[in-house]
Each structure stands twice: as structure tokens, then as C-alpha cells.
Design a protein around this motif. Structure first.
Motif, PDB file in Angstrom:
ATOM      1  N   ASP A 101       0.809  -1.218   0.000  1.00  0.00           N
ATOM      2  CA  ASP A 101       0.000   0.000   0.000  1.00  0.00           C
ATOM      3  C   ASP A 101       0.841   1.267   0.000  1.00  0.00           C
ATOM      4  O   ASP A 101       0.365   2.343  -0.375  1.00  0.00           O
ATOM      5  CB  ASP A 101      -0.950   0.013   1.192  1.00  0.00           C
ATOM      6  CG  ASP A 101      -2.066  -1.007   1.047  1.00  0.00           C
ATOM      7  OD1 ASP A 101      -2.324  -1.435  -0.091  1.00  0.00           O
ATOM      8  OD2 ASP A 101      -2.676  -1.381   2.071  1.00  0.00           O
ATOM      9  N   ASN A 317      -5.595  -3.162  -7.732  1.00  0.00           N
ATOM     10  CA  ASN A 317      -5.169  -1.809  -7.370  1.00  0.00           C
ATOM     11  C   ASN A 317      -3.653  -1.660  -7.426  1.00  0.00           C
ATOM     12  O   ASN A 317      -3.109  -0.646  -7.005  1.00  0.00           O
ATOM     13  CB  ASN A 317      -5.670  -1.462  -5.965  1.00  0.00           C
ATOM     14  CG  ASN A 317      -7.171  -1.303  -5.924  1.00  0.00           C
ATOM     15  OD1 ASN A 317      -7.908  -2.128  -6.448  1.00  0.00           O
ATOM     16  ND2 ASN A 317      -7.643  -0.236  -5.319  1.00  0.00           N
ATOM     17  N   TRP A 370     -11.582   2.994   0.605  1.00  0.00           N
ATOM     18  CA  TRP A 370     -11.019   2.435  -0.613  1.00  0.00           C
ATOM     19  C   TRP A 370     -10.539   3.540  -1.552  1.00  0.00           C
ATOM     20  O   TRP A 370      -9.519   3.385  -2.240  1.00  0.00           O
ATOM     21  CB  TRP A 370     -12.071   1.564  -1.321  1.00  0.00           C
ATOM     22  CG  TRP A 370     -12.147   0.179  -0.779  1.00  0.00           C
ATOM     23  CD1 TRP A 370     -12.958  -0.282   0.212  1.00  0.00           C
ATOM     24  CD2 TRP A 370     -11.360  -0.938  -1.198  1.00  0.00           C
ATOM     25  NE1 TRP A 370     -12.738  -1.616   0.438  1.00  0.00           N
ATOM     26  CE2 TRP A 370     -11.763  -2.052  -0.413  1.00  0.00           C
ATOM     27  CE3 TRP A 370     -10.370  -1.114  -2.161  1.00  0.00           C
ATOM     28  CZ2 TRP A 370     -11.196  -3.313  -0.567  1.00  0.00           C
ATOM     29  CZ3 TRP A 370      -9.800  -2.379  -2.321  1.00  0.00           C
ATOM     30  CH2 TRP A 370     -10.212  -3.452  -1.522  1.00  0.00           C
ATOM     31  N   ARG A 374      -6.557   2.913  -0.553  1.00  0.00           N
ATOM     32  CA  ARG A 374      -6.167   1.886  -1.514  1.00  0.00           C
ATOM     33  C   ARG A 374      -6.191   2.410  -2.950  1.00  0.00           C
ATOM     34  O   ARG A 374      -6.334   1.642  -3.904  1.00  0.00           O
ATOM     35  CB  ARG A 374      -7.087   0.671  -1.386  1.00  0.00           C
ATOM     36  CG  ARG A 374      -7.132   0.077   0.003  1.00  0.00           C
ATOM     37  CD  ARG A 374      -6.847  -1.410   0.048  1.00  0.00           C
ATOM     38  NE  ARG A 374      -5.752  -1.839  -0.766  1.00  0.00           N
ATOM     39  CZ  ARG A 374      -5.834  -2.844  -1.656  1.00  0.00           C
ATOM     40  NH1 ARG A 374      -6.977  -3.460  -1.846  1.00  0.00           N
ATOM     41  NH2 ARG A 374      -4.788  -3.211  -2.346  1.00  0.00           N
ATOM     42  N   ARG A 379      -0.552   4.678  -5.041  1.00  0.00           N
ATOM     43  CA  ARG A 379       0.415   3.602  -4.797  1.00  0.00           C
ATOM     44  C   ARG A 379       1.490   3.579  -5.878  1.00  0.00           C
ATOM     45  O   ARG A 379       2.683   3.484  -5.598  1.00  0.00           O
ATOM     46  CB  ARG A 379      -0.298   2.247  -4.745  1.00  0.00           C
ATOM     47  CG  ARG A 379       0.611   1.131  -4.256  1.00  0.00           C
ATOM     48  CD  ARG A 379       0.023  -0.251  -4.456  1.00  0.00           C
ATOM     49  NE  ARG A 379      -1.294  -0.415  -3.861  1.00  0.00           N
ATOM     50  CZ  ARG A 379      -1.929  -1.585  -3.798  1.00  0.00           C
ATOM     51  NH1 ARG A 379      -1.346  -2.669  -4.317  1.00  0.00           N
ATOM     52  NH2 ARG A 379      -3.125  -1.693  -3.266  1.00  0.00           N
TER      53      ARG A 379
END
Length: 460
Positions: A101, A317, A370, A374, A379
Motif C-alpha cells: 500500500d 489496485n 477504498w 487503496r 500507490r
């Protein structure tokens, strides 16, 4: 005889067991499940059904620990244990991941990516996110009639597209505009389609976000759920028959796996060894229906093996993981002419469409978590920053420029006149039949009699 038979059985070990279909030991470095891990299962098709041994109960039970019969479909071993295959494995299929993450690689087992490609992945993800934000607002302002966002699924769109070749055919659902963006479809072309003007390649006959482009091998989006799956398999088989060095990829949601077309397509592809990638973005909801109400299986990835298709589950993701998984899947599809099923686990951080309010069926706090914690763009950004390929000043300028481009595209698109009435009746028949000619005449006369009921920017 009965006593002899009973005693003979005690002399041998008849504890052969049926193995679990989804053992974690079947995973390759990329998590691929499938027949290659079991060579004795990989080439059973069309073999003779002649028995390997005669089925003399006395002879075979005394002399052999297990019995094998070549049933239609391949060799099958017998067992005296009543071992029912469980409905689920003890452990869920693992999810392939590269970046945590915080954007740190947790493995070196991923496809290496050059600076230019990585920067384009990031740029296109930011562009897609900006387009979604502004086009969504335009719909809320009444400037376009409908829109669907890809918020939270940008990595699925862009990273999967980056792993493909331009000769590969794209069969999208309706949440993959990023694939088209990667291939060079401009922001202005997106805007023309959304406004349904005369520069729209669909001539205004499709709903907004139903993009299509022959130039980019991107098949026009259809609203009907999952019809694109068997179409993609048929196209893939055609590529195979023509010995093309290409494959097809078909995108669908978890809801699409509940349709008959999904199962027909997988069986079709498995039997004919079609070079197709089935890409499922499992975002947890088919509009408002959660996956727990759709199926009892471990997601979608486990369904592939039932049709003899290698499969992998990937973190949707994580752009690097998606890129690596699709690149590997494409190698299998093109070099081996085999189908592959990819399940990308993600979360739809926006509403299903502008006709939906997802807070009615899921907590707003969950959506926000989210969307922020995330976020696939954040990221990937952390990773390329550590690689020295991006800095805060360059990113700020990038976002500002993209926003200006999208706003300019809207201003241009909404000023372009609509396609003429005649385009409603063209492109299906070489010579329009009498009933269509009558309908065209009727609508023209109706507009002339009641001009106040029809938009003035639609040429007769």
C-alpha cells in the motif's frame, strides 16, 4: 469366495485419495493455476476409451493398488474411499501482488518496466481520473445524459492495456475507457462520443461511454451484460486460424460471471484452445448486488479450472501486478494458443453510474477508505517517485494541463452539431428496405410539423 475376497482386500492398501482441485501447491511463480502443472491431464483430449486393464475384480484388486480406466475424456483412477470434493478449498486462492500500500515492492518477481512506459501508465491513470471527475460533473450539470466512472479501477484499465500489443483486439464492457486512452484515443474523441455529435464515430446512436474505434481494434461497447465474451472467443479463434501473432482480451465484471454467456464462452475457449484473455474486474458489486449474493465459489478465478483454463488472481489496485499478470497471460494466449482467466480484485470507488447512489447499499465510510487508502494511482506514484521518475512539481503541472484539456474538449464537443437524421437509418443495409424508408419519411414530416418538440441542432 466372499471370505477369500474379504481377506484379499486386507492385503493391499486402498487409500488412494482424490486431491483437491485447487491446492495452493499448484501455483506457479505468477500464481497461474492449470493443466500444465499436471502433465498427465494436459493431453487427454480425444484419446481412445480402451481400458488399460481388464475389469476382472478378483485379478485387479489383488494385483494392483489402484485401477485406471480410460473413460471418454481421459484416464480416471478408481478409489475405495468415498471422498466428496468440498465446495471450497480450505484456503482462498492467493492474490498476486507486487507493490504494498505504500508503493514498496514486496517481490522481485514482476515484469521489468522502462521509465517511459511507467510514466505513461501514471499519466494515463491521472488522465482517466481527471476525465471521470469532470465528465461526471458535466452530467450532473445536464450537459450530457449519462456517464460511468472508473474511479478505483484505473490500474486495471491502464496497466492491462500497457501489457498488450496494438494487434490484440479489445472487447470491453463499459468501464474500460482507459484501454482506449492508452491506445491513443484523444480526450476530444471521448468528448465527441459523450455528446453524440457528428464527430462521434457511432454517429450519436449509442449511449454515452459506449466507445468504439476500428483504428484501435476496440470493439464498440454494448450495454447487454456479457455478450462480448463469446464474441471475443470467436474472434480469438479466427486469429488462431489465420495464424496471427495476436490474441483478444475481453473485460467483464463479477456480475457478468453470473450469465450463461460467461460459461458458454469459457467452455468454447477451453475446448477450441482460443487465444483469449478473460479479464474479470471483481469490484464486489454487480450494480447493487454484492458478490456474496451472486455465487458461493471463491470469487471468479476458481471457475476457470472447471473449463480447463489456466487462471490467476491479481491485486487490481496494483499497476505493476496487473501489468505482469496480463503480460504473462498474453504470452500463454499467443505462444500456446490457450485461454487464460484473470481475476482482478478491486473496489468500485464511485457509483455504478450516474443513475446510481451506491451509499444506499454500502457504507459511505467504506467507499471513502477504498478511494483514499487503496487508491491505485497513489500507490504507483510512490513507486515511480522512489525510482526518480516523477517529482511533485512535474505532477502538479501534469494534472493542471490535463484538466485544461478536458474542459476545452467539452467546450468544443458541445458546440458541434448533431448527426443528421439520415444517419439513424444508415450502415445496416446496403439498400434500405421499404419499411425503413417509410419510417425515415414519417420522422422527417413529423419534425417539420412540430419543430418545437425537437432539438434545433439536428440537421434534417
Amino acid at each position: 469366495m466372499a471370505m477369500l475376497f474379504s481377506k484379499s482386500r486386507k492385503l493391499i492398501n486402498l487409500k488412494t485419495k482424490i486431491g483437491l482441485l485447487l491446492s495452493p501447491n499448484m501455483a506457479t511463480p505468477f500464481g497461474i493455476l492449470g493443466l500444465n502443472n499436471h502433465p498427465h491431464l494436459a493431453s487427454f483430449r480425444f484419446e481412445s476409451t480402451k481400458a488399460q486393464t481388464q475389469l476382472n475384480p478378483m485379478h485387479n484388486i489383488i494385483d494392483h493398488h489402484s485401477q485406471v480406466l480410460n473413460f471418454p475424456g481421459g484416464e480416471v483412477k478408481f478409489t475405495s474411499n468415498l471422498n466428496i470434493i468440498p465446495e471450497t478449498a480450505e484456503e482462498r486462492v492467493h492474490c498476486y501482488r507486487v507493490l504494498d500500500d505504500d508503493g514498496y515492492p514486496i517481490t522481485n518477481d514482476f515484469a521489468q518496466i522502462e521509465k517511459e512506459v511507467a510514466f505513461k501508465i501514471y499519466t494515463d491513470m491521472v488522465t482517466l481520473q481527471t476525465m471521470d471527475t469532470i465528465f461526471y460533473e458535466a452530467q450532473r450539470q445536464g450537459r450530457i445524459s449519462f456517464y460511468v466512472t472508473t474511479l478505483g479501477e484505473e490500474a486495471i484499465n491502464i496497466a492491462s492495456a500497457a501489457a498488450l500489443k496494438t494487434d490484440d483486439f479489445i472487447f470491453p464492457q463499459y468501464r474500460e475507457p482507459g484501454v482506449l486512452l492508452w491506445r491513443g484515443f484523444t480526450i476530444q474523441e471521448f468528448a465527441h462520443q459523450l455528446f453524440g455529435n457528428k464527430n462521434d464515430y457511432g454517429k450519436g446512436r449509442q449511449m454515452p461511454i459506449h466507445y468504439g474505434s476500428n483504428k484501435h481494434n476496440y470493439i464498440t461497447v454494448a450495454s447487454t451484460v456479457a455478450t462480448q465474451l463469446p464474441q471475443a472467443v470467436g474472434a480469438a479463434y479466427a486469429l488462431k486460424m489465420d495464424a496471427k501473432n495476436a490474441c483478444t482480451i475481453v473485460y467483464f465484471g463479477d456480475g457478468g460471471s453470473s450469465t450463461g454467456d460467461f460459461h458458454a464462452a469459457l467452455n468454447f475457449a477451453g475446448v477450441l484452445d482460443a487465444p483469449v484473455i478473460f479479464f474479470c474486474r471483481n469490484n464486489g458489486f454487480a450494480i447493487s448486488t454484492p458478490v456474496t449474493d451472486q455465487f458461493r465459489s471463491d470469487g471468479v478465478v476458481t471457475k476457470g479450472q472447471g473449463y480447463g483454463i489456466r487462471s490467476i488472481r491479481v491485486d487490481g489496485n496494483d499497476a505493476l501486478a496487473v501489468f505482469t499478470a496480463v503480460q504473462e497471460a498474453r504470452k500463454i494466449a499467443v505462444s500456446e494458443h490457450k485461454p487464460v482467466l484473470v481475476e482482478a480484485l478491486t473496489y468500485r470507488a464511485g457509483h455504478h453510474s450516474t443513475s446510481d447512489d451506491s451509499t444506499k447499499y454500502r457504507p459511505a465510510t467504506e467507499i471513502e477508505w477504498w478511494r483514499t487508502a487503496r487508491d491505485p494511482i497513489s500507490r504507483f506514484k510512490k513507486w515511480i517517485e522512489r525510482e526518480g521518475w516523477l517529482n511533485s512539481e512535474a505532477e502538479s503541472e501534469l494534472r493542471s494541463n490535463i484538466r485544461k484539456q478536458v474542459l476545452q474538449a467539452i467546450q468544443v464537443a458541445e458546440k458541434v452539431e448533431k448527426p443528421p437524421i439520415k444517419d439513424v437509418f444508415t450502415d445496416v443495409y446496403d439498400v434500405p428496405p421499404a419499411n425503413l424508408q417509410e419510417q425515415e419519411t414519417f420522422i422527417r414530416e413529423t419534425i417539420k410539423r412540430n419543430p418545437q418538440d425537437y432539438p434545433t441542432d439536428v440537421p434534417l
